[in-house]
Design a protein around this motif. Structure first.
Motif, PDB file in Angstrom:
ATOM      1  N   GLY A 285       0.837  -1.200   0.000  1.00  0.00           N
ATOM      2  CA  GLY A 285       0.000   0.000   0.000  1.00  0.00           C
ATOM      3  C   GLY A 285       0.866   1.242   0.000  1.00  0.00           C
ATOM      4  N   ASP A 286       0.529   2.204   0.833  1.00  0.00           N
ATOM      5  CA  ASP A 286       1.285   3.461   0.895  1.00  0.00           C
ATOM      6  C   ASP A 286       2.253   3.487   2.073  1.00  0.00           C
ATOM      7  OD1 ASP A 286      -0.065   4.331  -1.302  1.00  0.00           O
ATOM      8  OD2 ASP A 286      -1.605   5.402  -0.173  1.00  0.00           O
ATOM      9  N   TYR A 287       2.675   2.333   2.523  1.00  0.00           N
ATOM     10  CA  TYR A 287       3.519   2.277   3.715  1.00  0.00           C
ATOM     11  C   TYR A 287       4.999   2.346   3.369  1.00  0.00           C
ATOM     12  CZ  TYR A 287      -0.520   0.985   6.536  1.00  0.00           C
ATOM     13  OH  TYR A 287      -1.725   0.995   7.205  1.00  0.00           O
ATOM     14  N   LEU A 288       5.730   3.100   4.191  1.00  0.00           N
ATOM     15  CA  LEU A 288       7.179   3.082   4.130  1.00  0.00           C
ATOM     16  C   LEU A 288       7.641   2.064   5.170  1.00  0.00           C
ATOM     17  CD1 LEU A 288       9.869   4.471   3.140  1.00  0.00           C
ATOM     18  CD2 LEU A 288       9.679   5.890   5.192  1.00  0.00           C
TER      19      LEU A 288
ATOM     20  N   ASP B  87       5.580   9.055   3.374  1.00  0.00           N
ATOM     21  CA  ASP B  87       6.440   8.934   2.199  1.00  0.00           C
ATOM     22  C   ASP B  87       7.909   8.962   2.585  1.00  0.00           C
ATOM     23  OD1 ASP B  87       4.520   8.715   0.169  1.00  0.00           O
ATOM     24  OD2 ASP B  87       4.171  10.876   0.175  1.00  0.00           O
ATOM     25  N   ASP B  88       8.203   9.713   3.657  1.00  0.00           N
ATOM     26  CA  ASP B  88       9.591   9.908   4.041  1.00  0.00           C
ATOM     27  C   ASP B  88       9.699   9.950   5.562  1.00  0.00           C
ATOM     28  OD1 ASP B  88      12.249  10.292   3.698  1.00  0.00           O
ATOM     29  OD2 ASP B  88      12.110  12.353   2.933  1.00  0.00           O
TER      30      ASP B  88
ATOM     31  N   TYR C 267      12.448   5.545  -8.207  1.00  0.00           N
ATOM     32  CA  TYR C 267      11.515   6.685  -8.346  1.00  0.00           C
ATOM     33  C   TYR C 267      11.426   7.464  -7.030  1.00  0.00           C
ATOM     34  CZ  TYR C 267       9.730   5.150 -12.918  1.00  0.00           C
ATOM     35  OH  TYR C 267       9.605   4.827 -14.240  1.00  0.00           O
ATOM     36  N   ARG C 268      11.399   6.717  -5.926  1.00  0.00           N
ATOM     37  CA  ARG C 268      11.277   7.364  -4.628  1.00  0.00           C
ATOM     38  C   ARG C 268      12.537   8.172  -4.294  1.00  0.00           C
ATOM     39  NH1 ARG C 268      12.247   4.239  -0.479  1.00  0.00           N
ATOM     40  NH2 ARG C 268      12.332   5.354   1.482  1.00  0.00           N
ATOM     41  N   ASP C 269      13.701   7.609  -4.612  1.00  0.00           N
ATOM     42  CA  ASP C 269      14.966   8.319  -4.375  1.00  0.00           C
ATOM     43  C   ASP C 269      15.029   9.608  -5.195  1.00  0.00           C
ATOM     44  OD1 ASP C 269      15.752   6.366  -2.638  1.00  0.00           O
ATOM     45  OD2 ASP C 269      17.048   5.313  -4.070  1.00  0.00           O
TER      46      ASP C 269
ATOM     47  N   LYS D 152       5.555  14.925  -6.838  1.00  0.00           N
ATOM     48  CA  LYS D 152       4.283  14.214  -6.682  1.00  0.00           C
ATOM     49  C   LYS D 152       4.148  13.114  -7.745  1.00  0.00           C
ATOM     50  CE  LYS D 152      -0.671  15.178  -6.355  1.00  0.00           C
ATOM     51  NZ  LYS D 152      -1.714  16.203  -6.556  1.00  0.00           N
ATOM     52  N   ALA D 153       4.540  13.444  -8.992  1.00  0.00           N
ATOM     53  CA  ALA D 153       4.439  12.469 -10.095  1.00  0.00           C
ATOM     54  C   ALA D 153       5.368  11.274  -9.846  1.00  0.00           C
ATOM     55  CB  ALA D 153       4.792  13.150 -11.417  1.00  0.00           C
TER      56      ALA D 153
END
Length: 632
Positions: A54-57, A111-112, A291-293, A311-312
């Motif tokens: 999901g959206d978990y870090l 996200d971070d 992408y996250r980096d 955001k993209a």
């Protein structure tokens, strides 16, 4: 149904008390104390981060010191990453998605990581376990609806006392020469049961061995996957290992408590990693991380265009991650389709990977220690239930005294033994204790039906060592001492250590060429345990292999020699929670070859159980006065 309504009310009381005690610890206890009681890891270091489900870090964390402290952190529970610079404000909660040894992964919905995580003094706190209560509450809400259904609700109605258990005679009797007569009878009962079978396994009777053979026979009979659950990860680990050793395809849901290659290889995570399609998941996760980096390279001082770009990139990272999750789902379904036995904790039976599954048979081990609301999680997935355990050993730990007194401490196994005696088989032969050690628990708890196997009935430490000794400290002035709410008996502890050191010095020449006997020193009271631990650690002549702990911590273990320090000695003849005699059953049945109980008969004998024990010791010529040893 009023049955589940009442259970839900009791669970609510327990939840409120559990939450209150957690918050009390969290807000008013220094981190060093929280660490000592197993509630916190501190200090810790962040070893890695990755995008999880999901959206978990997902953050991988390592405990860097105090690694030997037993802790309460468990897979699936809520935990908080915090900074001790400002523990109240610098704190972020998440879910433990993996734990093994001194490493864990915690999934955070961010996200971070916050900036404060880069400044050191990091720790992890166990947080009130909302997830387990949510699962139990949802189950108790669902149970009455299931009970109303004609076929689906049959087992639920039977367990709550509406109908009786039925049995189908086997075409050919079950014969297994590796099991004794009562063990074979238990397997026969399990195979012939249409809805319910209960294996009552006193200490040392081979309950796990019996259960493993029963599961193997059930698979041959029904050829359908079986869900095997237990209240603790340690119990699930033991069964998973034993079932795997007889070549069954075992899939362990959740993370093992024991860090061994064998255990880890059975886990879902490990089997996903070993799957041929896992390379695709690795590729996708690497792409998502890239992408996250890239997104994280944008600093705070950027304009609208950079914000959109960031955001993209995060959106693209999530899309790639979702593709990885779909591949993981495919692998999981493939592994589940091939598993013969799925193992998990009671709450773990509702893990997202298996929540949707239904089973012909569910097996609950250690059912005598299982909180009833948690048992209903796997039960609602079953047509047939097998429970194994011993309701004459310690019940589940309940924090709310009101809930315990009102019925929450009574387990489903206890209720079913009373409601359905026709479903119960007692394992009658034990393979642990000398017959003199086993004799008293057998008489008090098992209607004298528990017998010692010939291989252990007469085993002793040495030719001149009696297997059972009660040392009476009455009249010695060994008074209990209170420190706040904790009780200890320093003089009794000193006496025990002196007796133990003499025993050790006597035995050492006899075991010069053989492993020294294992020794456990136990007490019902935590403060006395601390006194004894310090005394053992500082004594120059005692081996460092001696284990000192509470009775509760010793459940499921055994030693050649067990010392029990009873502690209570007062003019009011108050014995406190020693009156929970099931705790004493656990304590006495840990010993294989020698049991030494030290206590004050004038205080203890006010309770019928202890009066009976002292009489039993006299019958066996095992009664000694502490005065006999005062000439040391």
């Amino acid at each position: 149904m009023d049955y589940f309504k009442r259970l839900k009310e009791l669970l609510q009381l327990e939840k409120e008390e559990d939450r209150r005690s957690y918050e009390q610890l969290l807000h008013y206890t220094p981190v060093a104390e929280r660490r000592e009681v197993g509630m916190s890891w501190y200090p810790v270091a962040i070893r890695d981060t990755e995008i999880g489900r999901g959206d978990y870090l997902t953050v991988e964390i390592e405990r860097t010191t105090h690694q030997d402290i037993v802790h309460q952190l468990r897979f699936g529970m809520t935990a908080a990453l915090f900074s001790n610079h400002d523990a109240k404000n610098d704190r972020i909660e998440g879910t433990i998605s993996y734990i093994s040894g001194n490493r864990l992964k915690i999934s955070l919905r961010v996200d971070d990581l916050p900036d404060w995580t880069r400044n050191g003094k990091l720790g992890v706190d166990a947080v009130f376990d909302e997830n387990s209560y949510t699962e139990m509450e949802a189950t108790l809400k669902l149970a009455p609806l299931v009970a109303e259904k004609k076929e689906e609700g049959h087992l639920t109605r039977l367990l709550t006392g509406t109908t009786k258990a039925t049995f189908q005679p086997l075409e050919t009797p079950y014969i297994n020469n590796r099991l004794n007569a009562s063990q074979q009878e238990a397997v026969q009962k399990i195979l012939s049961a249409n809805e319910l079978a209960i294996v009552h396994g006193p200490p040392g009777t081979g309950k796990t061995t019996t259960l493993v053979q029963a599961i193997k026979a059930l698979l041959q009979q029904d050829r359908q996957p079986i869900l095997v659950v237990a209240p603790s990860n340690a119990a699930v680990d033991l069964l998973s290992e034993k079932l795997s050793k007889i070549s069954l395809n075992v899939l362990r849901i959740g993370n093992p408590a024991r860090v061994s290659e064998e255990q880890l290889s059975l886990s879902l995570d490990s089997k996903i990693t070993a799957h041929p399609s896992f390379k695709e998941i690795k590729r996708l996760k690497k792409q998502a991380a890239e992408y996250r980096d890239m997104a994280q390279k944008y600093k705070r001082s950027f304009g609208p265009a950079e914000r959109e770009q960031r955001k993209a990139l995060y959106t693209e990272a999530r899309n790639v991650q979702k593709e990885a999750e779909r591949t993981e789902q495919y692998i999981t379904e493939d592994l589940l389709s091939r598993a013969q036995v799925i193992t998990a904790t009671l709450v773990g039976a509702n893990h997202y990977t298996i929540r949707h599954l239904r089973y012909h048979t569910v097996v609950i081990d250690e059912a005598g220690q299982a909180l009833e609301p948690a048992c209903w999680i796997p039960i609602l997935k079953a047509k047939k239930l097998v429970m194994a355990g011993d309701h004459y050993q310690l019940p589940p730990t309940i924090k709310s005294e009101v809930a315990a007194r009102s019925g929450l401490s009574e387990t489903l196994m206890e209720k079913c033994v009373a409601l359905h005696p026709e479903a119960v088989v007692l394992l009658e032969e034990q393979y642990r204790m000398n017959e003199n050690i086993a004799g008293f628990p057998s008489r008090e708890f098992y209607r004298s039906r528990l017998q010692a196997h010939v291989s252990v009935a007469h085993h002793i430490l040495a030719p001149d060592e009696a297997p059972l000794v009660f040392i009476d400290t009455a009249g010695c002035g060994f008074e209990e001492a209170w420190e706040g709410t904790s009780v200890s008996n320093p003089e009794e502890a000193a006496f025990l250590i002196k007796h133990l050191s003499l025993l050790v010095s006597h035995l050492q020449p006899l075991f010069a060429d053989a492993p020294f006997p294992s020794v456990g020193v136990i007490s019902p009271y935590r403060h006395q345990v601390e006194v004894l631990k310090q005394a053992v650690a500082s004594h120059p002549d005692l081996p460092n292999t001696i284990t000192v702990n509470t009775i509760d911590s010793f459940q499921g273990q055994e030693r050649d020699v067990i010392y029990i320090s009873m502690v209570r000695s007062n003019v009011d003849n108050v014995i406190g929670f020693l009156s929970e005699v099931r705790r004493m059953n656990v304590a006495m049945t840990r010993a294989r070859k020698k049991l030494i109980v030290i206590g004050d008969s004038s205080t203890l004998s006010q309770h019928a159980f202890y009066a009976d024990f002292i009489t039993y010791a006299q019958e066996k010529d095992a009664y000694k006065s502490a005065w006999e040893f005062m000439e040391w």
